[in-house]
Every structure is written in C-alpha cells, then in structure tokens.
Design a protein around this motif. Sequence first.
Motif, short mmCIF file in Angstrom:
data_model
loop_
_atom_site.label_atom_id
_atom_site.label_comp_id
_atom_site.label_asym_id
_atom_site.label_seq_id
_atom_site.Cartn_x
_atom_site.Cartn_y
_atom_site.Cartn_z
N UNK A 101 0.74 -1.27 0.15
CA UNK A 101 -0.26 0.42 -0.12
C UNK A 101 0.65 1.26 0.07
N UNK A 102 0.20 2.20 -0.66
CA UNK A 102 0.52 3.48 -0.55
C UNK A 102 -0.16 4.69 0.12
N UNK A 103 0.43 5.75 0.81
CA UNK A 103 -1.07 6.18 1.24
C UNK A 103 -1.55 6.69 0.45
N UNK A 104 -1.81 6.85 -1.00
CA UNK A 104 -2.51 7.25 -1.98
C UNK A 104 -3.49 6.76 -3.26
N UNK A 105 -4.39 7.16 -3.23
CA UNK A 105 -4.87 6.48 -3.51
C UNK A 105 -5.55 5.91 -5.38
N UNK A 106 -6.57 5.27 -6.06
CA UNK A 106 -6.25 5.49 -7.05
C UNK A 106 -8.13 5.99 -6.85
N UNK A 107 -8.80 6.59 -7.94
CA UNK A 107 -10.00 7.35 -7.53
C UNK A 107 -10.39 6.65 -8.76
N UNK A 108 -11.95 6.42 -9.14
CA UNK A 108 -12.68 5.68 -10.19
C UNK A 108 -13.95 6.01 -10.23
N UNK A 124 -14.28 16.89 -14.44
CA UNK A 124 -13.42 15.75 -13.83
C UNK A 124 -12.09 16.03 -14.46
N UNK A 125 -12.01 16.61 -15.13
CA UNK A 125 -10.59 17.66 -16.01
C UNK A 125 -10.12 18.35 -14.43
N UNK A 126 -10.81 18.94 -13.88
CA UNK A 126 -10.16 19.93 -12.93
C UNK A 126 -10.18 19.06 -11.48
N UNK A 127 -10.35 17.65 -11.20
CA UNK A 127 -10.45 17.63 -9.84
C UNK A 127 -8.72 16.17 -9.76
N UNK A 128 -9.02 15.79 -11.33
CA UNK A 128 -7.13 15.62 -11.73
C UNK A 128 -6.58 16.54 -11.25
N UNK A 129 -6.40 18.05 -11.75
CA UNK A 129 -5.25 18.67 -11.81
C UNK A 129 -5.15 19.27 -10.94
N UNK A 130 -5.93 19.35 -10.09
CA UNK A 130 -6.24 19.70 -8.19
C UNK A 130 -5.92 18.88 -7.41
N UNK A 131 -6.53 17.43 -7.52
CA UNK A 131 -6.46 16.37 -6.38
C UNK A 131 -5.27 15.25 -7.33
N UNK A 132 -5.37 15.20 -8.30
CA UNK A 132 -4.22 14.04 -8.72
C UNK A 132 -3.11 14.15 -9.53
N UNK A 133 -2.39 14.99 -9.19
CA UNK A 133 -1.13 15.34 -10.04
C UNK A 133 -1.70 15.64 -11.19
N UNK A 134 -2.55 15.88 -11.85
CA UNK A 134 -2.81 15.93 -12.63
C UNK A 134 -3.28 14.42 -14.01
N UNK A 135 -3.51 13.67 -12.95
CA UNK A 135 -3.70 11.98 -13.83
C UNK A 135 -5.26 11.88 -14.18
N UNK A 136 -5.03 11.02 -15.47
CA UNK A 136 -6.69 10.69 -15.58
C UNK A 136 -6.26 9.39 -16.14
N UNK A 144 -13.45 7.15 -15.58
CA UNK A 144 -12.34 7.96 -15.71
C UNK A 144 -11.54 7.38 -14.37
N UNK A 145 -10.38 7.32 -14.10
CA UNK A 145 -9.10 6.99 -12.90
C UNK A 145 -8.29 7.97 -12.63
N UNK A 146 -8.17 8.04 -11.91
CA UNK A 146 -6.95 9.22 -11.19
C UNK A 146 -6.50 8.82 -10.27
N UNK A 147 -4.79 8.97 -9.66
CA UNK A 147 -4.38 8.63 -9.31
C UNK A 147 -3.41 9.47 -7.95
#
Length: 565
Positions: A101-108, A124-136, A144-147
């Motif tokens: 486990x990392x201390x971070x999550x994938x979120x779908x 969806x895009x702004x969440x990626x940018x603001x909370x998910x290190x721009x991953x999608x 859509x899946x974030x990290x």
Amino acid sequence: MPPSSAQPGKSATAAKPRRRRGEGQWALGYREPLNKNEENKKNDDGLNVRDRIVNIYSKAGFDSIDPADLRGRFRWFGLYTQRAPGIDGGKTAVLEPEELDDRYFMLRVRIDGGQLSAAQLRAVAEISRDYGRDTADITDRQNVQYHWIRVEDVPAIWDKLESVGLSTMEACGDTPRVILGCPLAGVAEDEVLDASPEIFQVNEDHIGSPLFSNLPRKFKTSISGCSSYCTNHEINDVAFVGVRNEAGEAGYDLFVGGGLSTNPMFAQRLGTFVRPDQVSEVWAGVCSVFRDYGYRRLRTRARIKFLIKEWGAEQFRRVLQDEYLGYELPDGPAPELDPGLERDHVGVHRQRDGKFYVGFTPKVGRVSGTALLRIAEIAEEHGSDRIRTTADQKLVILDIDEDRVDSITAALESEDLQVNPSTFRRQTMACTGIEFCKLAIVETKGRAATLIDELEKRLPDFDEPLTINVNGCPNSCARIQVADIGLKGQLMMNDRGEQVEGYQIHLGGGMGLTSSFGKKIRGLKTTADDLPDYVERVLRRYQAQKQDGEAFATWVGRADDADLT
C-alpha cells in the motif's frame, strides 16, 4: 412482487438448483461467511463507509483508517490504495497488503453509458489537476481513473462530482459496477434503439441499493442498442443487446455469464426478448439470482459465470422467471453479428440528424486533467455539449456541424488526440500496470506506448484491423484473451540469465461472429525489450502469407506454430 425484493423459493414449480452448502449460497440457507471478504461484508455494508470517510478519515488522515475499510469497503466508493513506488513485480505476490500500500489512492469516477456533458468533463478534469497530480486514464469500462488521491481530499472531490451529477459510488467492490452503453446512443444512424433510458433507469432504481450492495463478486453490465456491439456483450456478467423481434419491435436479447480474468468464459444467451420497459426489473432479477445463488466460498469462483456454467442457460432462465420475475419472457432473436465491424467508433461519421461525431484516440487511454480540460474546450468551441467515453479507452465528441469537422479534427490532433490514427494507435489498449496497481507484475502503459511508436515506424503502411492488448498480470483488465495479440505480464529470464519484465503471448482472440479466446503456444513469450521485434516479425509473416481479405485471427488459426514465434 418486484424483483429487487424477490426472495428465492416462492414458486413450487421452479426447479431447485442444488450445490453442497459449502459454496455459501444464500438461497440454500447458508449465511455464515466462508472467507475474510464475506465476513467483512457481513460485519458492515460497504455503502456505510462513506460517512466514516467524510466524518473521520478525511479529518484524521490515512493512519486513522480501519484496515477492513482501507482494503475492503473503500472500494464501494471507487477507492483502492495504489502501489507504493519502487516495489518490483517479483514482490507482488510475496508482500503483505500493508507492505504494498501507498498512502495515496486510485479513485474511479463512474460514468454510466460513457455520457458526459462539457461541464461534467470539466469537473472531472479539474479534480485531476487539483487533487490527482494531473493523472487521468480512460478505462475500458468507460470510467475515468485518477491516482495520487489523498483521503483528506475525497469529500471535496465528491462534492464537486455530485454538483454535476457524477459519482464514485459502486465504481468498485462486490457491487453492480458502471453500466456500459454505446457512446452513440440516440445519434447513430444504424442503431437498433437508444438504450440511454434503460441505463439511467437501472442506475436510478438499483445502484446504491442495499439489496445489491453485497454480491458474491463484482457484477458488470452492458445495455446497448448499437449495431456494432461496441460494449462487448460477450464478456459482461449481464448484457442487454439490441434486437428486433419478428413483429419489428425493438428490444433486447439477454446474455448472462461473460467474463475473462484467469478463467475466461463467453456469456450465454438466455434466448429471451426483453422489452425496454422490462429491462430494470429483469436486470434486478438476474442480479438477485447472482446474489442468492452465487458461490461465496472461493473468491476465484464467485463470479456469475461459474453459476451459469454449472446450471446452463435453460435452468438459469427458469429460475429467473419462476423465482424472481413471476412471469415468462418470450423467446426472441439473436443479434446479427458482422465479423468485419470495428467496434470503437473512431473517426468522423454522420449522425442520424445530419451532424457528425468525431471519435479520437488518446494513447492507450492515458490522458491528464489538462488534456481533458482542453477536450471540453474544443467541444464547446465547436458547438458540442456532449462528450462520450468508449469501452476501448477512446473518446467521442457528438453533434459537430459538417463545416466544423475539419476544424475540430485539427484542434484535436494538435493535442495528439488522433482522429485518423494508425492501426496500432487505434487498437492498442493497456491496463494500469505496475506504476500504480498492486496486482501488477510488469509495466504496461509506457511499454504499450513505445510499442505503438515502434510499429508506426517499422510498418507505416500496415492498415489491417489488429487489436493489441497489454496486461500487467493474469487478471485481464485489458482483455488479453480476446485480442489479436494479447500480452500477459510476467517475469522471465533474458538471454543473459537476468530476470526481466516480459509477456506471455496469446494470439488470434476476438469477439463477434467468430468469438474465440487467443491461442497459446507452449513457451511462447517475449521480454519487454524484445516486444517490438516480436510483433513486427509476426505481422510481416501475416502480411506475406495472408489470403485476400483474411483477418489476422483467421491466419493465426491456420499458421504453423513456427510462424507465430
């Protein structure tokens, strides 16, 4: 009695399937949990974890999370811990969960039918940018899946998603997951019917209901009237497939029991005709059969495919009708499959209203919040408020006027979102891989992207349809068994005796009129570094030996094994 509340054993005439009680089937009266997962679900419904995330964990942080929630119930809201950096594939099956486990999550993010407005895509895009290190990532389930998501940020993410009508509820877990639908629903010139109302009705009636929040395993649905069969009904747990009966009425053929992973099976036709107004209750009936009769002892045998394999389609249909629906469904026609159709909706095509849709290809589904924002802008700049995700890690923009087609194509391709891609760019998919996934053994996204680049250089004129699916472990999230070239990640020894990343090779799989799982040749594998050389070699042999119009899978079926190595 409505099927969502139906209980087994109500019909004296129904045949009573019997298995030994050790399989943990609720319908046979056996409710005691037979493994840790079942015990965890009995202790507390996964849907209840939302309040703890909002009120406790997001405030007290990662270390406050109960392990039973962290590695279990969090999934009911689309959250998995991602893989800690620096852990090689050889340790995947060796280390304890807390060590991976990392201390971070994938979120779908759940996107039923793949349907998004520009405002939704922007959120969806702004969440990626603001909370998910721009991953999608665009997944092959239209999500859509974030990290890199922190538990502290999850309530704010949910608020933003819910403000535009989106959710992560039951995006994972032993639940009814996202409902696949054709991205062209309601606009395709040749569709059998628009399945959007049925998708939204099933979602409204049953998603988030405690009646279906404790299933034996995950439950995957597709509901589609697409004449290209783009939602891949053959490999869903339940699939409603658009057909017309003898009277010319549009409805659905019903399939049950598809799935891949380590024990692949194609769904079986029940042979029924389901009217659009019946879909929600029939879906609930099928899901209830799975809930009550599904095998809960072993996780590896808990999918509905194992139940229908043992019962057969006739007995499953009888139990569904007699014990859950209370009426018989009429017989109906099978879908008319065309072996030549591509299912991904890539390119520029006319809609039924005279406008056009534009399907385009991120490379192996990997995008970013920045890219998704740009897609929303491009859509709006060209008069569209409707963006769709596909079951092949692609996107589609609807409702483009003919005189704006060239402009939107140029705008997308300037962002490396190809509208007219090569075969390799168009038809290569990859799962998440070892970068983030705790089950993975090898890297996938980067390897697949490199493979595309190499094949475009080496075989620039190759234009035959060809699917290449790359998976980081045996679980087949990227559908390796139904690809022309399926690549299953494993560790192997190279020529220098070093342990390296590699792939077991499956050849000639596919869906449609000639559905089959890929052929495995004993010992056929390649290192990741040698993968482009291998694929190039096999494709050149195919080009040299194929008969007029012969598909790759057909050639594989008759080729000598030596030509496939």
